[in-house]
Design a protein around this motif. Structure first.
Motif, PDB file in Angstrom:
ATOM      1  N   UNK B 225       0.864  -1.181   0.000  1.00  0.00           N
ATOM      2  CA  UNK B 225       0.000   0.000   0.000  1.00  0.00           C
ATOM      3  C   UNK B 225       0.901   1.231   0.000  1.00  0.00           C
ATOM      4  N   UNK B 226       0.337   2.399  -0.315  1.00  0.00           N
ATOM      5  CA  UNK B 226       1.167   3.608  -0.339  1.00  0.00           C
ATOM      6  C   UNK B 226       1.836   3.890   0.999  1.00  0.00           C
ATOM      7  N   UNK B 227       1.248   3.413   2.089  1.00  0.00           N
ATOM      8  CA  UNK B 227       1.845   3.683   3.407  1.00  0.00           C
ATOM      9  C   UNK B 227       3.142   2.916   3.645  1.00  0.00           C
ATOM     10  N   UNK B 228       3.481   2.030   2.724  1.00  0.00           N
ATOM     11  CA  UNK B 228       4.749   1.310   2.851  1.00  0.00           C
ATOM     12  C   UNK B 228       5.927   2.264   2.705  1.00  0.00           C
ATOM     13  N   UNK B 229       5.695   3.377   2.066  1.00  0.00           N
ATOM     14  CA  UNK B 229       6.771   4.300   1.717  1.00  0.00           C
ATOM     15  C   UNK B 229       6.423   5.691   2.233  1.00  0.00           C
ATOM     16  N   UNK B 230       7.361   6.309   2.949  1.00  0.00           N
ATOM     17  CA  UNK B 230       7.171   7.694   3.415  1.00  0.00           C
ATOM     18  C   UNK B 230       8.162   8.580   2.677  1.00  0.00           C
ATOM     19  N   UNK B 231       7.701   9.725   2.192  1.00  0.00           N
ATOM     20  CA  UNK B 231       8.650  10.672   1.600  1.00  0.00           C
ATOM     21  C   UNK B 231       8.823  11.856   2.539  1.00  0.00           C
ATOM     22  N   UNK B 232      10.009  12.450   2.467  1.00  0.00           N
ATOM     23  CA  UNK B 232      10.338  13.603   3.308  1.00  0.00           C
ATOM     24  C   UNK B 232      10.743  14.787   2.430  1.00  0.00           C
ATOM     25  N   UNK B 233      10.457  15.974   2.917  1.00  0.00           N
ATOM     26  CA  UNK B 233      10.994  17.184   2.306  1.00  0.00           C
ATOM     27  C   UNK B 233      10.255  17.694   1.090  1.00  0.00           C
ATOM     28  N   UNK B 234       9.135  17.092   0.752  1.00  0.00           N
ATOM     29  CA  UNK B 234       8.428  17.558  -0.442  1.00  0.00           C
ATOM     30  C   UNK B 234       7.823  18.944  -0.246  1.00  0.00           C
ATOM     31  N   UNK B 235       7.703  19.370   1.026  1.00  0.00           N
ATOM     32  CA  UNK B 235       7.171  20.711   1.302  1.00  0.00           C
ATOM     33  C   UNK B 235       8.274  21.769   1.255  1.00  0.00           C
ATOM     34  N   UNK B 236       9.486  21.351   0.880  1.00  0.00           N
ATOM     35  CA  UNK B 236      10.570  22.331   0.799  1.00  0.00           C
ATOM     36  C   UNK B 236      11.330  22.522   2.096  1.00  0.00           C
ATOM     37  N   UNK B 237      10.957  21.779   3.133  1.00  0.00           N
ATOM     38  CA  UNK B 237      11.617  21.904   4.433  1.00  0.00           C
ATOM     39  C   UNK B 237      12.443  20.661   4.718  1.00  0.00           C
ATOM     40  N   UNK B 238      13.684  20.845   5.128  1.00  0.00           N
ATOM     41  CA  UNK B 238      14.500  19.737   5.616  1.00  0.00           C
ATOM     42  C   UNK B 238      14.949  18.781   4.532  1.00  0.00           C
ATOM     43  N   UNK B 239      15.508  17.632   4.957  1.00  0.00           N
ATOM     44  CA  UNK B 239      16.055  16.684   3.984  1.00  0.00           C
ATOM     45  C   UNK B 239      14.966  16.145   3.054  1.00  0.00           C
ATOM     46  N   UNK B 240      15.383  15.862   1.821  1.00  0.00           N
ATOM     47  CA  UNK B 240      14.481  15.255   0.834  1.00  0.00           C
ATOM     48  C   UNK B 240      14.845  13.777   0.745  1.00  0.00           C
TER      49      UNK B 240
END
Lengths: 346, 403
Positions: B225-240
């Motif tokens: 399911x999509x919850x298997x994967x988390x993305x970070x930084x797409x809001x422009x803040x912090x590590x991507x």
């Protein structure tokens, strides 16, 4: 003040003021004449020219990189050449070197021709390998089988080697409009260019693109140039509209740019509203309703003369410095008459 | 029991979505990259490294590390191969004596031509440099890029202290970093994609670190399911970055292959084992090689065909005794069985992929056939395409020239 005449291989002469005792290269550069040069200390010999008249001296304490035979023939290095009065120098290259453009005439070939929308076609050319351009520039081509020459902005990126894409509004009965329906891969096509000074602003900060119809063409490679150039990314607004929904084209390419550029605000509209269109309405200028955005951005507008004029007038009302507006206007192909040429405004 | 619920995007349009990534054969730019371990650069020592095709010279003066372009602007020679320094604040090219200010890169003098008009009017690029937890980091990218981002933005995400199974982070107090770096003969992207590939468990089936800890290493891990994967930084803040949430219940752990009658031999599990990848290409493996440790790996592009493979293990060691124990275990256990035995297989796999994907005519990026296990790889490619600070252009013939 003495006079410096610079003669080029194409017969052109450029003139600059020069004070007695001044260096020729410095005087030329100060006058905006971009002579070839590099080290400016007499070593690299890039700025070599030939003194054909006038008294000169050379900068003391240097050993210019010239052979004795060259010196005997009047060759001097402009970076180390001092005028004692009026002087005339011949340069071993054409005057076009000093300009941004280096247009040439080459033989190309049609790779592909297909409709993109109800009124816009895409013509893909394979240019001569020597053909290079800056995003925003245009080329002239001779419509195969006719005497007619037409000008079109280049709509593909510079790194798409071996491939130049043009987006063309098809005018029924026009020379090009007629050709588009019979174009075949492999057709020979004569191309001249590149031309034009509608180039991406180098200013760091927000950018606004206003594109009417096929005015989107030169904007696409400029958008890629902006995305790939160095430095921190800034907000970009692209307003694009056609008269009707069925005229819109390359929306998939625009959506990809929107995906690749999180700071791209893409506004697509139609100016003649139809009931089924659910998107934005209005000409591309009207899609930029945020006046503070216009005031802060480097503005690039491409489309009809009316669109360009309206943009300039609106910016004038907002007291925006006209130097911040770059524009290119298309004069539509008139039936069988005239050679429409994009006009670049300073 | 194998399910295939997540179909990775494929096809031409999907590939175009990550076209910028496909063009990033020389890496991304305007990021902090590890250049050397701190102990590799002694006081007054000069060394050269290459990052994303950019030759960089490092010199330590009064404890501080300076980073300059390792290419003289005069004739382009590599200055670090014969270091010459006549003063604390300058660097002199061994060939013709062009002498640069360490702080600004400005041409300060030419040993044998002190009146040359080029002096004061020319410079080479200087790069921001800093040290953290025993690693020298250099910010590589466009001249004058500003503001220079915080190092923390280019490291794996700093999870809150109460995050489930949180393991040590480079920015934690009392952090100790032990590791090595070596050159891998593959493109950096193949290394990245190997690093957090959830599908290559089978390759590590016989690894010493698995067998010695009696781990039930799944045959495969498939996102459901999509919850298997988390993305970070797409809001422009912090590590991507992008994280595989193994423990989330949204990964199907394949423990048996009926066709081949295969299953893991071990019975134990590592609680909180989690992998994530962040720009500019740094892997975090939490609770690995055992619970309470973190393994980080960087895949620093050298050129289009090679990457510098950084492998480090992090432990929090508040006392001398903790430090002593960690060093002992590192030397005798984690170095041979995790950073070598286990990672040697990964390095081998990347090098075996290189021909298919080579920048010199390889067709892999067009002809690969991704399958259900590869959703996170596609996600990574799209994330990089959308949120990079710049794509490095090929540096086959690098020039010290500044635009």
């Amino acid at each position: 003040m003495a006079r410096l005449d610079l003669r080029f291989t194409d017969g052109a002469t450029m003139t600059a003021p020069i004070a007695v005792g001044d260096v020729v290269l410095d005087a030329a550069l100060a006058a905006g004449i971009n002579l070839a040069h590099q080290c400016r200390s007499g070593s690299c010999a890039t700025c070599v020219g030939k003194v054909v008249s006038g008294e000169t001296e050379t900068v003391a304490g240097r050993a210019p990189a010239l052979l004795s035979s060259e010196i005997a023939a009047g060759m001097r290095l402009c970076c180390s050449l001092i005028a004692c009065g009026d002087v005339t120098v011949e340069l071993p290259y054409a005057s076009t070197f000093t300009l941004a453009d280096q247009a040439s005439s080459t033989a190309g070939e049609v790779l592909e021709c297909l409709p993109l929308s109800a009124s816009v076609w895409k013509l893909v050319l394979k240019p001569d390998p020597s053909f290079d351009f800056q995003p925003g520039q245009y080329l002239r081509l001779q419509v195969p089988g006719t005497d007619a020459w037409r000008s079109y902005s280049i709509a593909s990126s510079r790194d798409a080697t071996g491939r130049i894409e043009l987006v063309i509004k098809k005018h029924p009965g026009g020379a090009m409009g007629e050709y588009l329906t019979r174009a075949r891969p492999g057709d020979a096509i004569d191309v001249e260019g590149p031309f034009g000074a509608f180039l991406l602003s180098q200013a760091k900060g927000p950018t606004v693109f206003i594109a009417g119809g096929t005015g989107l063409g030169p904007i696409l490679p400029m958008l890629d140039q902006l995305r790939l150039r160095g430095g921190r990314a800034h907000p970009v607004t692209l307003a694009f509209s056609c008269s009707q929904a069925e005229d819109l084209f390359l929306l998939d390419e625009l959506e990809l740019r929107e995906y690749w550029m999180p700071l791209l605000d893409l506004r697509v509209g139609v100016s003649r509203s139809t009931a089924e269109w659910e998107g934005l309405r209005g000409n591309p200028l009207a899609l930029v309703d945020d006046e503070s955005l216009l005031a802060a951005a480097a503005i690039h507008v491409c489309g009809s003369p009316g669109l360009v004029e309206a943009t300039r007038q609106r910016c004038a009302r907002l007291a925006i410095d006209p130097a911040k507006i770059r524009s290119e206007q298309f004069i539509p192909e008139v039936t069988l008459a005239g050679h429409p040429t994009p006009e670049t405004m300073p | 029991m194998s399910t295939n619920a997540t179909s990775p995007a494929s096809g031409k349009m999907a590939r175009r979505q990550y076209e910028p990534y496909l063009n990033a054969s020389w890496g991304v730019k305007n990021y902090w990259f590890p250049a050397l371990f701190s102990h590799e650069l002694a006081e007054d020592e000069v060394k050269g490294v290459t990052i994303a095709g950019v030759p960089i010279l490092l010199r330590r003066v009064d404890g501080r590390v300076h980073a300059l372009r390792d290419q003289c602007l005069h004739r382009g020679v590599t200055m670090s191969v014969r270091p010459k320094c006549f003063s604390k604040d300058t660097l002199t090219c061994w060939y013709h004596g062009f002498t640069y200010d360490l702080e600004t890169g400005k041409l300060k003098t030419i040993v044998g031509a002190p009146d040359d008009p080029m002096i004061g009017n020319a410079r080479i690029q200087v790069f921001p440099a800093q040290e953290k937890a025993g690693i020298i980091f250099v910010f590589v990218g466009d001249d004058g890029y500003e503001p220079v981002p915080n190092l923390a933005d280019d490291l794996p995400v700093l999870l809150p202290d109460d995050y489930e199974f949180r393991s040590p982070h480079l920015l934690d107090d009392n952090i100790v970093v032990m590791g090595l770096h070596r050159t891998g003969n593959s493109n950096w992207r193949l290394a990245v994609e190997n690093g957090f590939d959830p599908g290559h468990q089978i390759m590590h089936r016989d690894a010493q670190v698995i067998l010695s800890q009696n781990l039930a290493f799944p045959l495969g891990l498939n996102p459901t399911s999509p919850e298997a994967i988390t993305t970070y930084g797409e809001d422009g803040e912090g590590p991507v970055g992008i994280m595989n949430e193994w423990h989330s219940g949204h990964y199907d752990l394949v423990m048996h292959n009926d066709e081949l009658d295969l299953h893991p031999f071990g019975t134990g599990s590592v609680l909180g084992l989690r992998t994530s990848m962040f720009l500019p290409g740094v892997l975090m493996v939490e609770n690995w090689p055992k619970r309470g440790l973190t393994q980080l790996e960087w895949y620093v592009p050298v050129d289009g065909n090679r990457h510098e493979y950084w492998e480090v293990i992090l432990a929090v060691c508040p006392t001398e005794a903790d430090l002593k124990k960690f060093k002992y275990e590192y030397d005798n256990l984690w170095l041979p069985i995790a950073l070598h035995d286990f990672n040697d297989d990964d390095l081998f796999a990347r090098e075996q992929m290189e021909r298919f994907y080579s920048v010199d005519g390889g067709v892999g990026w067009d002809d690969e056939q991704l399958c259900g296990m590869d959703a996170v790889i596609t996600g990574w490619r799209k994330l990089v395409s959308r949120h990079n600070r710049g794509i490095q252009t090929p540096q086959n013939h690098p020039s010290p020239r500044l635009d």
